[in-house]
Design a protein around this motif. Structure first.
Motif, PDB file in Angstrom:
ATOM      1  N   GLY A 114       0.826  -1.197   0.000  1.00 51.91           N
ATOM      2  CA  GLY A 114       0.000   0.000   0.000  1.00 51.91           C
ATOM      3  C   GLY A 114       0.865   1.255   0.000  1.00 51.91           C
ATOM      4  N   ASP A 115       0.346   2.339  -0.536  1.00 52.35           N
ATOM      5  CA  ASP A 115       1.036   3.624  -0.522  1.00 52.35           C
ATOM      6  C   ASP A 115       1.311   4.024   0.931  1.00 52.35           C
ATOM      7  OD1 ASP A 115       1.698   6.217  -1.984  1.00 52.35           O
ATOM      8  OD2 ASP A 115       0.360   6.876  -0.385  1.00 52.35           O
ATOM      9  N   ILE A 116       2.572   4.260   1.255  1.00 51.58           N
ATOM     10  CA  ILE A 116       2.947   4.401   2.666  1.00 51.58           C
ATOM     11  C   ILE A 116       2.372   5.686   3.268  1.00 51.58           C
ATOM     12  CG2 ILE A 116       5.200   5.603   2.594  1.00 51.58           C
ATOM     13  CD1 ILE A 116       4.535   2.272   4.389  1.00 51.58           C
ATOM     14  N   GLU A 117       2.215   6.707   2.446  1.00 51.71           N
ATOM     15  CA  GLU A 117       1.613   7.955   2.922  1.00 51.71           C
ATOM     16  C   GLU A 117       0.152   7.713   3.318  1.00 51.71           C
ATOM     17  OE1 GLU A 117       0.838  12.189   0.917  1.00 51.71           O
ATOM     18  OE2 GLU A 117       2.719  11.212   0.301  1.00 51.71           O
ATOM     19  N   ALA A 118      -0.535   6.917   2.495  1.00 48.10           N
ATOM     20  CA  ALA A 118      -1.940   6.601   2.793  1.00 48.10           C
ATOM     21  C   ALA A 118      -2.038   5.742   4.050  1.00 48.10           C
ATOM     22  CB  ALA A 118      -2.573   5.889   1.600  1.00 48.10           C
ATOM     23  N   VAL A 119      -1.124   4.783   4.201  1.00 45.98           N
ATOM     24  CA  VAL A 119      -1.146   3.937   5.400  1.00 45.98           C
ATOM     25  C   VAL A 119      -0.898   4.788   6.644  1.00 45.98           C
ATOM     26  CG1 VAL A 119      -0.080   1.956   6.555  1.00 45.98           C
ATOM     27  CG2 VAL A 119      -0.414   1.907   4.078  1.00 45.98           C
ATOM     28  N   THR A 120      -0.018   5.772   6.516  1.00 50.91           N
ATOM     29  CA  THR A 120       0.229   6.678   7.642  1.00 50.91           C
ATOM     30  C   THR A 120      -1.033   7.463   7.995  1.00 50.91           C
ATOM     31  OG1 THR A 120       2.494   6.865   6.859  1.00 50.91           O
ATOM     32  CG2 THR A 120       1.792   8.457   8.517  1.00 50.91           C
ATOM     33  N   LYS A 121      -1.759   7.892   6.968  1.00 48.72           N
ATOM     34  CA  LYS A 121      -3.032   8.581   7.217  1.00 48.72           C
ATOM     35  C   LYS A 121      -4.010   7.668   7.944  1.00 48.72           C
ATOM     36  CE  LYS A 121      -3.330  12.183   3.706  1.00 48.72           C
ATOM     37  NZ  LYS A 121      -3.817  12.546   2.373  1.00 48.72           N
ATOM     38  N   LEU A 122      -4.015   6.394   7.553  1.00 50.18           N
ATOM     39  CA  LEU A 122      -4.871   5.423   8.238  1.00 50.18           C
ATOM     40  C   LEU A 122      -4.517   5.363   9.721  1.00 50.18           C
ATOM     41  CD1 LEU A 122      -6.763   2.967   8.586  1.00 50.18           C
ATOM     42  CD2 LEU A 122      -4.957   1.535   7.634  1.00 50.18           C
ATOM     43  N   VAL A 123      -3.217   5.334  10.014  1.00 51.12           N
ATOM     44  CA  VAL A 123      -2.782   5.284  11.416  1.00 51.12           C
ATOM     45  C   VAL A 123      -3.244   6.531  12.161  1.00 51.12           C
ATOM     46  CG1 VAL A 123      -0.763   5.283  12.932  1.00 51.12           C
ATOM     47  CG2 VAL A 123      -0.841   3.741  10.949  1.00 51.12           C
ATOM     48  N   GLU A 124      -3.134   7.690  11.511  1.00 52.19           N
ATOM     49  CA  GLU A 124      -3.606   8.932  12.149  1.00 52.19           C
ATOM     50  C   GLU A 124      -5.091   8.840  12.478  1.00 52.19           C
ATOM     51  OE1 GLU A 124      -2.637  12.347   9.723  1.00 52.19           O
ATOM     52  OE2 GLU A 124      -0.608  11.588   9.398  1.00 52.19           O
ATOM     53  N   LEU A 125      -5.848   8.257  11.563  1.00 52.71           N
ATOM     54  CA  LEU A 125      -7.284   8.092  11.805  1.00 52.71           C
ATOM     55  C   LEU A 125      -7.531   7.142  12.965  1.00 52.71           C
ATOM     56  CD1 LEU A 125      -8.471   7.827   8.089  1.00 52.71           C
ATOM     57  CD2 LEU A 125      -8.986   9.693   9.651  1.00 52.71           C
ATOM     58  N   ILE A 126      -6.751   6.062  13.024  1.00 52.93           N
ATOM     59  CA  ILE A 126      -6.890   5.094  14.119  1.00 52.93           C
ATOM     60  C   ILE A 126      -6.625   5.781  15.461  1.00 52.93           C
ATOM     61  CG2 ILE A 126      -5.740   3.084  15.184  1.00 52.93           C
ATOM     62  CD1 ILE A 126      -5.476   1.911  12.337  1.00 52.93           C
ATOM     63  N   GLU A 127      -5.651   6.682  15.462  1.00 53.87           N
ATOM     64  CA  GLU A 127      -5.260   7.326  16.728  1.00 53.87           C
ATOM     65  C   GLU A 127      -6.346   8.237  17.290  1.00 53.87           C
ATOM     66  OE1 GLU A 127      -0.426   7.476  16.002  1.00 53.87           O
ATOM     67  OE2 GLU A 127      -1.667   9.170  15.394  1.00 53.87           O
ATOM     68  N   THR A 128      -7.155   8.811  16.404  1.00 55.16           N
ATOM     69  CA  THR A 128      -8.104   9.820  16.891  1.00 55.16           C
ATOM     70  C   THR A 128      -9.559   9.353  16.910  1.00 55.16           C
ATOM     71  OG1 THR A 128      -8.181  10.693  14.659  1.00 55.16           O
ATOM     72  CG2 THR A 128      -6.710  11.800  16.210  1.00 55.16           C
ATOM     73  N   ALA A 129      -9.887   8.279  16.219  1.00 53.49           N
ATOM     74  CA  ALA A 129     -11.296   7.903  16.064  1.00 53.49           C
ATOM     75  C   ALA A 129     -11.951   7.642  17.418  1.00 53.49           C
ATOM     76  CB  ALA A 129     -11.400   6.661  15.196  1.00 53.49           C
ATOM     77  N   ALA A 130     -13.180   8.133  17.551  1.00 48.30           N
ATOM     78  CA  ALA A 130     -13.937   7.894  18.785  1.00 48.30           C
ATOM     79  C   ALA A 130     -14.882   6.713  18.617  1.00 48.30           C
ATOM     80  CB  ALA A 130     -14.721   9.142  19.159  1.00 48.30           C
ATOM     81  N   LYS A 131     -15.334   6.481  17.394  1.00 48.93           N
ATOM     82  CA  LYS A 131     -16.312   5.408  17.157  1.00 48.93           C
ATOM     83  C   LYS A 131     -15.889   4.592  15.933  1.00 48.93           C
ATOM     84  CE  LYS A 131     -19.845   8.464  17.435  1.00 48.93           C
ATOM     85  NZ  LYS A 131     -21.254   8.877  17.349  1.00 48.93           N
ATOM     86  N   PRO A 132     -14.787   3.878  16.069  1.00 53.97           N
ATOM     87  CA  PRO A 132     -14.269   3.146  14.906  1.00 53.97           C
ATOM     88  C   PRO A 132     -14.901   1.768  14.764  1.00 53.97           C
ATOM     89  CG  PRO A 132     -12.782   2.883  16.748  1.00 53.97           C
ATOM     90  CD  PRO A 132     -13.935   3.713  17.248  1.00 53.97           C
ATOM     91  N   VAL A 133     -14.850   1.219  13.562  1.00 57.87           N
ATOM     92  CA  VAL A 133     -15.215  -0.183  13.374  1.00 57.87           C
ATOM     93  C   VAL A 133     -14.401  -0.759  12.222  1.00 57.87           C
ATOM     94  CG1 VAL A 133     -17.192   0.275  11.824  1.00 57.87           C
ATOM     95  CG2 VAL A 133     -17.160  -1.818  13.184  1.00 57.87           C
ATOM     96  N   PHE A 134     -13.937  -1.982  12.416  1.00 57.23           N
ATOM     97  CA  PHE A 134     -13.307  -2.725  11.320  1.00 57.23           C
ATOM     98  C   PHE A 134     -14.403  -3.481  10.576  1.00 57.23           C
ATOM     99  CE2 PHE A 134      -9.379  -2.343  13.828  1.00 57.23           C
ATOM    100  CZ  PHE A 134      -8.466  -2.060  12.820  1.00 57.23           C
ATOM    101  N   TYR A 135     -14.430  -3.305   9.263  1.00 56.22           N
ATOM    102  CA  TYR A 135     -15.406  -3.989   8.399  1.00 56.22           C
ATOM    103  C   TYR A 135     -14.565  -4.855   7.465  1.00 56.22           C
ATOM    104  CZ  TYR A 135     -17.950  -3.811   3.839  1.00 56.22           C
ATOM    105  OH  TYR A 135     -18.486  -4.086   2.607  1.00 56.22           O
ATOM    106  N   THR A 136     -14.561  -6.154   7.678  1.00 51.92           N
ATOM    107  CA  THR A 136     -13.589  -7.015   6.998  1.00 51.92           C
ATOM    108  C   THR A 136     -14.306  -8.035   6.108  1.00 51.92           C
ATOM    109  OG1 THR A 136     -13.533  -8.678   8.753  1.00 51.92           O
ATOM    110  CG2 THR A 136     -12.084  -6.781   9.005  1.00 51.92           C
TER     111      THR A 136
END
Lengths: 186, 581
Positions: B190-212
């Protein structure tokens, strides 16, 4: 969450960041598809368009690299930006497809089409058709006392315009090649 | 080193070189040379099916339970056309298959010869790629490419059409490692910049869900492991599509259960109410999204998929990542750990409290009976009595399939084989044979409805011949249950042709093929009957007579959003016009 300010549909490093993914505006796009020149490859591309309900306004295909067995398919299609992106992605996953370029979005393309027009007329109309052909830089490639066949090259719009003018002058038949296109510049 | 051999010998040699142990097939005039080559060797086992559709489903079952490509061999004309349903099924569910079909000799192609069909034309839209090989010298290379294409990127079925003269002729055999596969190399990182953005989202999300989804299973066991690590370390809730069950264990503390049309209340409401949706290898199928316009309206959506065409196809996403799930998760975990393993703990605690409230609805509750076996109860007992065993489950398509997804728990990937995308009735029985061939000592159960099961019942002979002790657990309601349910809820109770008339005596049917037949209708006898089925060393046809009018809930009625789920208790009050999808 909003702090990240990611645009809808945006991919990083992409010109698409600049456009609105949700736009409902349909526009015409010229796609260049480089493929292996193998049996059935055109059927795969056409089957994709019919199977998924996309439009084809124009299609040309010819081998461009005999040694490398490569063909270039040029497709003019119409759709919203989301549909065009989907067409590109779907084309891209066909195994013998090497590259898909949306010339309209990615590079101001040079587009040309060749057409043959048969015009049957005598007297003033015949002379008028010849005069207009000259203005349009069309060549006479066949001539009888009652007819001409003109050869014209240009953008699809130019050829449409020529067809409109020839119609009242005795236009009998038209053959068009469809669009060939390349990006400008090096 | 190039060796000379016939085309038919090349097929067998190539299969050996690719580590194939078993091929499912049915002979015919146009594949006789290949069958001759199979006869003269012992390394590759051939399973003789009773219908070509079943050969493909068996290969699918084999592939899904092993992670290796499945192989099948069919003859020209009707052999190939019979394979079409199986190929389409495998394409929809991204299952790697290499299928060989016979063809009339090259000089007869196009003459409407006996058993001639335009097989590459017919199968073009239902394979990932296909080839007609006209030159024996090119055959080996084509087979090697076929294995590469079937298993690389988003997996799928491929077909090689082999004219009979090409099978007879001599040519050069080249080894797999010399094959040209350079140009088809899907991007896995995966594009590493995009994966980093994903991590930023993981760090701040209040109501996250994994949809797999199924992509996690297809990516391999490493993907499941990495996903479990990330889910457990972040403490995020996780739900999965029908295709992805088992990637995260059903006993895991963050598991919400399956989502979608017959998914769990808490899973669907978490999807609707989340602020961060992380889609790993799922494709926003219409059975998942419900009404598109109201799908998860407030979330930032991340989509990880190896197939770029899945992204933005149905639901526009905010952060697309084209790549293999395992590769992307590995990078995401690395970056997330390096940045200090941050999550929004306060937000998560509130989010889980909300989810616990939704769980209290107990959406799978049903009214049990001591007179008649409820299908849900049958599956609860099957789960209780088999969950600790080395167990593989296949299903047919319909109500029983949804109940199986709701009531059976999967602790590992590759243990659950069901026709998700195409919804092929008749899939489960042959698939169970394919699974059993791959895992001879495992307990393989096909959870079936009687109507689906009848669609490929001819494979009883195959199971007997090849000693596969598959257990056919038929929830027999003498109805086409899901059709009946839609007619009940959406077509004014007009049950047009949705009953199974003239059913066989399943016990006698079993015995006629040398199987064991068990019939049970009293809830008190159910446990003993299930144990008898499990303990019998051979194939069992288990005819479980269940409540005939049970509906499957919860249900998102077609065209409704996730937060308008129908629970069993509300069903009586529900009325709606006919549904479009």
């Amino acid at each position: 969450m909003a702090a990240l300010n990611i645009k809808k549909g945006a991919t990083s490093h992409s010109a698409y960041d600049l456009r609105d993914f949700h736009s409902e505006v349909e526009s015409s796009h010229t796609l260049a598809v480089l493929v292996d020149n193998e049996a059935g490859v055109l059927a795969r591309v056409i089957g994709l368009f019919s199977g998924r309900g996309y439009n084809i306004d124009s299609l040309t295909v010819a081998e461009v690299d005999h040694k490398g067995h490569r063909s270039r398919i040029t497709i003019v299609t119409r759709g919203t930006m989301a549909v065009i992106d989907q067409i590109k992605a779907q084309l891209g996953r066909i195994v013998p497809v090497h590259q898909v370029i949306d010339l309209t979005t990615e590079a101001q393309p040079v587009e040309r089409e060749l057409a043959l027009f048969k015009v049957a007329a005598t007297g003033e109309k015949r002379i008028e058709s010849l005069r207009l052909a000259e203005i349009f830089r069309a060549n006479v490639v066949d001539s009888t006392l009652e007819s001409f066949v003109f050869e014209i090259t240009g953008t699809p719009d130019k050829i449409d315009a020529f067809a409109e003018l020839m119609r009242p002058l005795g236009l009998k038949d038209v053959a068009r090649t469809g669009v060939a296109a390349l990006p400008r510049g090096a | 080193m190039a060796r000379q051999m016939t085309g038919a010998e090349m097929v067998v040699q190539a299969l050996k070189d690719h580590g194939v142990e078993v091929i499912f097939g049915y002979p015919g005039g146009a594949v006789l040379p290949i069958y001759d080559a199979i006869f003269q060797q012992n390394e590759i086992k051939h399973i003789l099916v009773r219908h070509e559709q079943a050969a493909i489903h068996m290969a699918e079952g084999y592939a899904r339970s092993t992670g290796k490509p499945g192989c099948a061999l069919v003859t020209s004309g009707p052999g190939a056309t019979n394979a079409v349903t199986g190929l389409t099924d495998a394409l929809m569910d991204s299952i790697p298959l290499v299928v060989f079909s016979g063809q009339v000799p090259t000089f007869m192609i196009g003459t409407d010869g006996f058993q001639e069909a335009d097989t590459v034309g017919i199968t073009r839209p239902c394979t990932k790629h296909n080839w007609l090989v006209k030159d024996t010298d090119k055959l080996a290379e084509t087979i090697h490419q076929a294995f590469h294409v079937a298993t690389s990127g988003r997996p799928g079925p491929v077909l090689i059409d082999l004219p009979k003269d090409v099978q007879f002729a001599n040519g050069r055999y080249t080894e797999p490692k010399t094959a040209r596969v350079d140009h088809y190399q899907p991007k896995v990182k995966g594009d590493i910049e995009a994966v980093t953005k994903l991590v930023e989202l993981i760090e701040t999300a209040a109501k996250p869900v994994f949809y797999t989804g199924g992509g996690v299973i297809n990516s391999g066991t490493a993907a499941s492991q990495l996903m479990r690590e990330l889910v457990d370390a972040t403490g995020f809730p996780i739900t999965s599509t029908l295709m992805g069950l088992g990637a995260y264990p059903a006993s895991g503390k963050n598991w919400l259960g399956m989502l979608g049309m017959h998914g769990l209340y808490e899973a669907n409401l978490a999807m609707h109410g989340c602020d961060l949706m992380i889609n790993l290898g799922a494709r926003f199928d219409d059975r998942i999204t419900g009404r598109i316009a109201d799908f998860s309206p407030k979330s930032t959506k991340v989509h990880v998929d190896i197939d770029a065409s899945s992204i933005n196809k149905i639901i526009p996403v905010d952060l697309p990542i084209v790549g293999d799930v395992a590769h992307v998760l590995e990078d995401a975990l690395k970056i997330w750990k390096a940045r200090g393993r941050k999550v929004n703990k306060e937000g998560l605690a509130k989010w889980w409290a909300q989810i616990e409230e939704w769980k209290k609805v107990r959406c799978l509750a049903f009214t049990n009976s001591d007179k008649v076996i409820k299908p849900q109860y049958a599956l609860q007992r099957l789960e209780a009595l088999t969950k600790d065993r080395d167990r593989y489950i296949t299903t047919e398509v319909g109500q029983h399939q949804m109940w199986a997804a709701q009531f059976l728990g999967f602790e590992a990937p590759n243990r659950w084989m069901t026709s998700g995308g195409l919804g092929t009735m008749g899939y489960g029985f042959p698939a169970s044979i394919g699974v059993q061939i791959a895992h001879p000592d495992a307990l393989v159960i096909n959870v079936a409805g009687e109507a689906s099961w009848l669609m490929n019942m001819q494979e009883m002979g195959t199971a007997t011949q090849f000693c596969t002790p598959v257990k056919q657990f038929i929830l027999n309601n003498e109805r086409l249950g899901m059709v009946r349910q839609w007619q009940d809820l959406l077509h004014g109770g007009r049950y047009s042709h949705s009953w199974s008339d003239s059913l066989p005596d399943f016990v006698k049917l079993a015995e006629s093929f040398g199987w064991k037949g068990i019939s049970v209708s009293d809830p008190k006898d159910l446990d003993d009957a299930i144990m008898e089925m499990i303990n019998y060393d051979g194939p069992v046809l288990f005819d479980c007579l269940v409540e005939k009018h049970e509906n499957c809930f919860p249900m998102i009625p077609s065209g409704k959003p996730h937060n308008e789920m129908l629970l069993a208790a509300d069903a009586a009050a529900f009325s709606s016009g006919a549904a479009l999808v």
